[in-house]
Design a protein around this motif. Structure first.
Motif, PDB file in Angstrom:
ATOM      1  N   TYR A  21      37.947  46.774  36.462  1.00  0.00           N
ATOM      2  CA  TYR A  21      39.127  46.307  37.172  1.00  0.00           C
ATOM      3  C   TYR A  21      39.118  44.788  37.320  1.00  0.00           C
ATOM      4  CZ  TYR A  21      39.707  51.224  38.333  1.00  0.00           C
ATOM      5  OH  TYR A  21      39.854  52.590  38.248  1.00  0.00           O
ATOM      6  N   SER A  22      40.306  44.248  37.591  1.00  0.00           N
ATOM      7  CA  SER A  22      40.422  42.800  37.744  1.00  0.00           C
ATOM      8  C   SER A  22      40.046  42.331  39.141  1.00  0.00           C
ATOM      9  CB  SER A  22      41.854  42.352  37.427  1.00  0.00           C
ATOM     10  OG  SER A  22      42.780  42.976  38.302  1.00  0.00           O
ATOM     11  N   GLY A  23      39.817  43.271  40.058  1.00  0.00           N
ATOM     12  CA  GLY A  23      39.427  42.920  41.414  1.00  0.00           C
ATOM     13  C   GLY A  23      38.581  44.018  42.023  1.00  0.00           C
ATOM     14  N   PRO A  24      38.029  43.787  43.213  1.00  0.00           N
ATOM     15  CA  PRO A  24      37.126  44.756  43.848  1.00  0.00           C
ATOM     16  C   PRO A  24      37.852  45.865  44.619  1.00  0.00           C
ATOM     17  CG  PRO A  24      37.246  42.792  45.181  1.00  0.00           C
ATOM     18  CD  PRO A  24      38.080  42.523  43.964  1.00  0.00           C
ATOM     19  N   MET A  25      39.028  46.232  44.139  1.00  0.00           N
ATOM     20  CA  MET A  25      39.757  47.394  44.637  1.00  0.00           C
ATOM     21  C   MET A  25      40.389  48.043  43.414  1.00  0.00           C
ATOM     22  SD  MET A  25      41.601  45.814  48.051  1.00  0.00           S
ATOM     23  CE  MET A  25      42.519  47.311  48.390  1.00  0.00           C
ATOM     24  N   ILE A  26      40.877  49.271  43.554  1.00  0.00           N
ATOM     25  CA  ILE A  26      41.523  49.909  42.406  1.00  0.00           C
ATOM     26  C   ILE A  26      42.847  49.200  42.160  1.00  0.00           C
ATOM     27  CG2 ILE A  26      42.517  52.039  41.514  1.00  0.00           C
ATOM     28  CD1 ILE A  26      40.457  53.578  43.054  1.00  0.00           C
ATOM     29  N   THR A  27      42.882  48.412  41.130  1.00  0.00           N
ATOM     30  CA  THR A  27      44.027  47.569  40.814  1.00  0.00           C
ATOM     31  C   THR A  27      44.237  47.648  39.308  1.00  0.00           C
ATOM     32  OG1 THR A  27      44.835  45.291  40.902  1.00  0.00           O
ATOM     33  CG2 THR A  27      42.458  45.556  40.783  1.00  0.00           C
ATOM     34  N   LYS A  28      44.860  46.668  38.699  1.00  0.00           N
ATOM     35  CA  LYS A  28      45.039  46.728  37.253  1.00  0.00           C
ATOM     36  C   LYS A  28      43.672  46.652  36.585  1.00  0.00           C
ATOM     37  CE  LYS A  28      45.625  41.822  36.032  1.00  0.00           C
ATOM     38  NZ  LYS A  28      46.526  40.825  35.450  1.00  0.00           N
ATOM     39  N   TYR A  29      43.530  47.313  35.457  1.00  0.00           N
ATOM     40  CA  TYR A  29      42.221  47.351  34.822  1.00  0.00           C
ATOM     41  C   TYR A  29      42.222  46.611  33.493  1.00  0.00           C
ATOM     42  CZ  TYR A  29      44.127  51.241  32.035  1.00  0.00           C
ATOM     43  OH  TYR A  29      44.892  52.013  31.202  1.00  0.00           O
ATOM     44  N   TYR A  30      41.042  46.109  33.147  1.00  0.00           N
ATOM     45  CA  TYR A  30      40.859  45.383  31.902  1.00  0.00           C
ATOM     46  C   TYR A  30      40.688  46.323  30.716  1.00  0.00           C
ATOM     47  CZ  TYR A  30      40.198  40.963  34.418  1.00  0.00           C
ATOM     48  OH  TYR A  30      40.379  39.834  35.180  1.00  0.00           O
ATOM     49  N   GLY A  31      40.269  47.560  30.984  1.00  0.00           N
ATOM     50  CA  GLY A  31      40.061  48.508  29.896  1.00  0.00           C
ATOM     51  C   GLY A  31      38.948  49.477  30.215  1.00  0.00           C
ATOM     52  N   LYS A  32      38.799  50.467  29.365  1.00  0.00           N
ATOM     53  CA  LYS A  32      37.773  51.480  29.558  1.00  0.00           C
ATOM     54  C   LYS A  32      36.443  50.961  29.032  1.00  0.00           C
ATOM     55  CE  LYS A  32      37.168  56.469  29.144  1.00  0.00           C
ATOM     56  NZ  LYS A  32      37.352  56.690  30.569  1.00  0.00           N
TER      57      LYS A  32
ATOM     58  N   ASN B  48      35.444  34.963  32.904  1.00  0.00           N
ATOM     59  CA  ASN B  48      36.528  35.801  33.403  1.00  0.00           C
ATOM     60  C   ASN B  48      35.906  37.063  34.003  1.00  0.00           C
ATOM     61  OD1 ASN B  48      38.621  34.060  32.458  1.00  0.00           O
ATOM     62  ND2 ASN B  48      38.262  34.845  30.394  1.00  0.00           N
ATOM     63  N   PHE B  49      35.835  37.111  35.321  1.00  0.00           N
ATOM     64  CA  PHE B  49      35.091  38.171  35.983  1.00  0.00           C
ATOM     65  C   PHE B  49      35.920  39.449  36.115  1.00  0.00           C
ATOM     66  CE2 PHE B  49      33.170  34.241  37.662  1.00  0.00           C
ATOM     67  CZ  PHE B  49      31.869  34.448  37.230  1.00  0.00           C
ATOM     68  N   GLY B  50      35.229  40.570  35.964  1.00  0.00           N
ATOM     69  CA  GLY B  50      35.807  41.873  36.236  1.00  0.00           C
ATOM     70  C   GLY B  50      34.941  42.585  37.254  1.00  0.00           C
ATOM     71  N   PHE B  51      35.337  43.805  37.626  1.00  0.00           N
ATOM     72  CA  PHE B  51      34.608  44.565  38.635  1.00  0.00           C
ATOM     73  C   PHE B  51      34.448  46.015  38.191  1.00  0.00           C
ATOM     74  CE2 PHE B  51      36.151  40.906  40.853  1.00  0.00           C
ATOM     75  CZ  PHE B  51      35.191  40.624  41.805  1.00  0.00           C
ATOM     76  N   ILE B  52      33.235  46.528  38.347  1.00  0.00           N
ATOM     77  CA  ILE B  52      32.884  47.886  37.974  1.00  0.00           C
ATOM     78  C   ILE B  52      32.185  48.534  39.163  1.00  0.00           C
ATOM     79  CG2 ILE B  52      31.362  49.260  36.477  1.00  0.00           C
ATOM     80  CD1 ILE B  52      31.921  47.317  34.239  1.00  0.00           C
ATOM     81  N   PRO B  53      32.440  49.842  39.434  1.00  0.00           N
ATOM     82  CA  PRO B  53      31.744  50.496  40.547  1.00  0.00           C
ATOM     83  C   PRO B  53      30.240  50.260  40.484  1.00  0.00           C
ATOM     84  CG  PRO B  53      33.431  51.949  39.690  1.00  0.00           C
ATOM     85  CD  PRO B  53      33.377  50.766  38.757  1.00  0.00           C
ATOM     86  N   ALA B  54      29.676  49.746  41.575  1.00  0.00           N
ATOM     87  CA  ALA B  54      28.265  49.363  41.589  1.00  0.00           C
ATOM     88  C   ALA B  54      27.333  50.545  41.375  1.00  0.00           C
ATOM     89  CB  ALA B  54      27.930  48.663  42.916  1.00  0.00           C
ATOM     90  N   ASN B  55      27.756  51.742  41.817  1.00  0.00           N
ATOM     91  CA  ASN B  55      26.877  52.905  41.682  1.00  0.00           C
ATOM     92  C   ASN B  55      26.783  53.423  40.251  1.00  0.00           C
ATOM     93  OD1 ASN B  55      29.483  53.908  41.545  1.00  0.00           O
ATOM     94  ND2 ASN B  55      29.081  55.679  42.842  1.00  0.00           N
ATOM     95  N   LEU B  56      27.569  52.830  39.347  1.00  0.00           N
ATOM     96  CA  LEU B  56      27.523  53.224  37.940  1.00  0.00           C
ATOM     97  C   LEU B  56      26.763  52.208  37.088  1.00  0.00           C
ATOM     98  CD1 LEU B  56      31.176  54.543  37.378  1.00  0.00           C
ATOM     99  CD2 LEU B  56      29.131  55.799  38.133  1.00  0.00           C
ATOM    100  N   LEU B  57      26.206  51.184  37.732  1.00  0.00           N
ATOM    101  CA  LEU B  57      25.469  50.147  37.013  1.00  0.00           C
ATOM    102  C   LEU B  57      24.018  50.137  37.442  1.00  0.00           C
ATOM    103  CD1 LEU B  57      28.135  47.306  37.215  1.00  0.00           C
ATOM    104  CD2 LEU B  57      27.349  48.399  35.114  1.00  0.00           C
ATOM    105  N   LYS B  58      23.141  50.073  36.470  1.00  0.00           N
ATOM    106  CA  LYS B  58      21.709  50.091  36.721  1.00  0.00           C
ATOM    107  C   LYS B  58      21.082  48.829  36.121  1.00  0.00           C
ATOM    108  CE  LYS B  58      17.554  52.853  35.735  1.00  0.00           C
ATOM    109  NZ  LYS B  58      17.037  54.074  35.039  1.00  0.00           N
ATOM    110  N   PRO B  59      20.262  48.111  36.890  1.00  0.00           N
ATOM    111  CA  PRO B  59      19.646  46.896  36.352  1.00  0.00           C
ATOM    112  C   PRO B  59      18.848  47.185  35.094  1.00  0.00           C
ATOM    113  CG  PRO B  59      19.293  47.061  38.712  1.00  0.00           C
ATOM    114  CD  PRO B  59      19.847  48.380  38.281  1.00  0.00           C
ATOM    115  N   VAL B  60      18.938  46.281  34.128  1.00  0.00           N
ATOM    116  CA  VAL B  60      18.135  46.386  32.906  1.00  0.00           C
ATOM    117  C   VAL B  60      16.789  45.742  33.185  1.00  0.00           C
ATOM    118  CG1 VAL B  60      17.928  45.722  30.490  1.00  0.00           C
ATOM    119  CG2 VAL B  60      20.165  46.371  31.429  1.00  0.00           C
ATOM    120  N   GLU B  61      15.735  46.504  33.063  1.00  0.00           N
ATOM    121  CA  GLU B  61      14.396  45.988  33.364  1.00  0.00           C
ATOM    122  C   GLU B  61      13.897  45.110  32.226  1.00  0.00           C
ATOM    123  OE1 GLU B  61      11.832  49.231  34.146  1.00  0.00           O
ATOM    124  OE2 GLU B  61      12.956  49.951  35.890  1.00  0.00           O
ATOM    125  N   ASP B  62      13.298  43.977  32.619  1.00  0.00           N
ATOM    126  CA  ASP B  62      12.713  43.074  31.627  1.00  0.00           C
ATOM    127  C   ASP B  62      11.478  43.717  31.012  1.00  0.00           C
ATOM    128  OD1 ASP B  62      14.618  41.171  32.205  1.00  0.00           O
ATOM    129  OD2 ASP B  62      13.398  40.256  33.776  1.00  0.00           O
TER     130      ASP B  62
END
Length: 257
Positions: free
Chosen positions: A207-218, A242-256
């Motif tokens: 999404y383009s913001g931290p609420m359900i708003t217009k989206y940049y794409g799947k 150009n920042f976008g927003f994704i639900p945080a619970n669906l993102l997992k840190p990539v371990e070095d």
């Protein structure tokens, strides 16, 4: 010894139940303000308000003239304004007297406030800049408007000021100032996470913001994103320009490695 222990225990319990120091109430216009409150309203006469139930039915409540009620979310669309009064929603009319809480008082409840547009009609500025519903405002100083942002906001004397970069004349930045209606803004706590790469654990929208708003794409499961480590309203900011927003619970840190 046993008697002394009982006395000390009683003193400890008293201290827990009756703390010596409590947080001071935040007051404005003769009433206490609470976190998330946008303003307060009264009515010029007794009026009936409604709430919609999940099954599609409505419940009503009669509110009395001159009694004040806290308002939280404010919705604006199709040229109409609606105030959320707990579970009840009230449309702005001549019978409703609304008074907003200044934005600096509202922001004082947050350690690191983030400001998001909740006007469904969007915010448009002199044909130069548009801010859609659910999008984040950038906080900065006047001189930041053209470095490289085009639009920043700041709080001064209880008002939410904007500074719009409208171009330059002979090498000099032209910055247009103005004041935003702060009832168009919802405040969230900005949470700082680790900067770096995050991998998506399932398909979702960006999404383009931290609420359900217009989206940049799947976005597809397994995609890796860079994040500056900012979470707002349960959404993690991704990207580096150009920042976008994704639900945080669906993102997992990539371990070095």
């Amino acid at each position: 010894m046993k008697k002394l222990f009982i006395v000390l225990l009683a003193a400890f319990v008293f201290a827990v139940v009756n703390p010596t120091k409590s947080e001071a109430k935040v007051m404005y216009d003769g009433a206490e303000v609470v976190k998330g409150q946008t303003g307060k309203m009264t009515f010029k006469k007794d009026i009936k308000v409604y709430k919609k139930n999940l099954n599609g039915t409505f419940d009503s409540l009669v509110v009395k003239r001159n009694n004040f009620f806290r308002t939280y979310d404010i919705e604006k669309y199709d040229g109409k304004t609606f105030y959320q009064m707990g579970q009840y929603r009230v449309q702005a009319t001549d019978l409703v007297v609304f008074k907003e809480v200044p934005i600096d008082i509202r922001a004082s409840f947050y350690n690191n406030p983030a400001y998001v547009n909740i006007n469904h009609q969007g915010l448009k500025f002199e044909g130069v800049y548009n801010l859609d519903y659910g999008e984040l405002l950038t906080v900065g100083k006047r001189e930041d408007a053209c470095r490289p942002e085009i639009f920043v906001v700041s709080i001064e004397k209880g008002k939410l000021n904007y500074h719009l970069c409208a171009g330059d004349i002979e090498g000099e930045d032209v910055i247009t100032p103005g004041i935003l209606d702060s009832t168009d803004i919802r405040i969230f706590e900005k949470i700082i996470r680790n900067k770096g790469s995050y991998i998506l654990t399932e398909d979702t929208e960006q999404y383009s913001g931290p609420m359900i708003t217009k989206y940049y794409g799947k976005e597809l499961k397994g995609t890796v994103f860079y994040s500056p480590g900012i979470e707002i309203n349960g959404y993690l900011m991704v990207g580096d320009v150009n920042f976008g927003f994704i639900p945080a619970n669906l993102l997992k840190p990539v371990e070095d490695k």
